[in-house]
Design an enzyme around this catalytic site. Sequence first.
Site, mmCIF file in Angstrom:
data_model
loop_
_atom_site.group_PDB
_atom_site.id
_atom_site.type_symbol
_atom_site.label_atom_id
_atom_site.label_comp_id
_atom_site.label_asym_id
_atom_site.label_seq_id
_atom_site.Cartn_x
_atom_site.Cartn_y
_atom_site.Cartn_z
ATOM 1 N N SER A 193 -11.893 60.259 -72.308
ATOM 2 C CA SER A 193 -10.962 61.105 -71.555
ATOM 3 C C SER A 193 -11.737 62.069 -70.668
ATOM 4 O O SER A 193 -12.897 62.412 -70.957
ATOM 5 C CB SER A 193 -10.090 61.910 -72.517
ATOM 6 O OG SER A 193 -9.354 62.912 -71.837
ATOM 7 N N TYR A 245 -8.534 67.291 -79.288
ATOM 8 C CA TYR A 245 -8.617 66.086 -78.470
ATOM 9 C C TYR A 245 -9.935 66.042 -77.696
ATOM 10 O O TYR A 245 -10.629 65.017 -77.677
ATOM 11 C CB TYR A 245 -7.431 66.047 -77.506
ATOM 12 C CG TYR A 245 -7.317 64.757 -76.729
ATOM 13 C CD1 TYR A 245 -6.879 63.597 -77.351
ATOM 14 C CD2 TYR A 245 -7.632 64.701 -75.371
ATOM 15 C CE1 TYR A 245 -6.754 62.408 -76.645
ATOM 16 C CE2 TYR A 245 -7.526 63.522 -74.657
ATOM 17 C CZ TYR A 245 -7.082 62.381 -75.296
ATOM 18 O OH TYR A 245 -6.976 61.209 -74.596
ATOM 19 N N LYS A 296 -13.037 63.229 -78.120
ATOM 20 C CA LYS A 296 -13.480 62.366 -77.023
ATOM 21 C C LYS A 296 -14.929 62.650 -76.635
ATOM 22 O O LYS A 296 -15.655 61.739 -76.221
ATOM 23 C CB LYS A 296 -12.553 62.535 -75.824
ATOM 24 C CG LYS A 296 -11.120 62.051 -76.079
ATOM 25 C CD LYS A 296 -11.074 60.575 -76.457
ATOM 26 C CE LYS A 296 -9.647 60.055 -76.498
ATOM 27 N NZ LYS A 296 -9.590 58.597 -76.797
#
Length: 245
Positions: A137, A150, A154
């Site tokens: 991401s 998150y 990533k």
Amino acid sequence: MINFMDFTHRPILVTGANGNIGAATVRLLKQHGADVIAAGPSDELLAPVVDETGVRGLAFDLAAENEVCRALSDLPLYGVVNCAGLGGVVGPLQDADVDVYDSVMAVNARGAFLVTKYAARTMIAAGRGGSIVNVSSQAAVVALTGHMAYGASKAALDSMTRVAALELGPHNIRVNSVNPTVVMTPMSASYWGRPEIKDPFLAQMPLGRYATEEEIAAPIAFLLSDAASMITGVTLPIDGGYTAR
């Protein structure tokens, strides 16, 4: 002319195939002749993409090592797409729920680690090389407000990409990541679809729009293909120029 995007007779595992990006990747690889194995948490969730494309389905919990081992130990593979992902909850660090953090890390980082671990064993044993693509991401490259879990998961995935590329290169196995911007999937719409979030974000992006699933699937297929035969250890932004700011 050589067709560098010909995946005929090449088995490729796509995790998270029940999701939007995963399903788009399955469709594209199938169109180019790949023997796709669509992986997801249950047969029920995989049924739509399996029924649509006719690919093989493979259900397992990628956060459970015994299930990953069972599913992949005897599965011959040329390629892997670690596409399964969990967004978690967008919110301030000081209000973050550690259980949500652990769940996001379990899927996005630990799950990809386990799949790569067991897939690499069979790929090395086969001695035919191959390619692994991790779906990371832009949150691994730049800080995004409210994305602590998150972004951390990533960033861990990008680091694993580089280490795996280093270790698996001698076996002619390439490992790369793609780092997409927002794709307006159901998982992302509740946050990124809000005008107060969407408008200022897109104003900072040179291309000024969110990506489509197909715009993520195409670079994934490229990195899996012979056209990318000298590319490994790369994290490739697919972000409309957002991280170039």
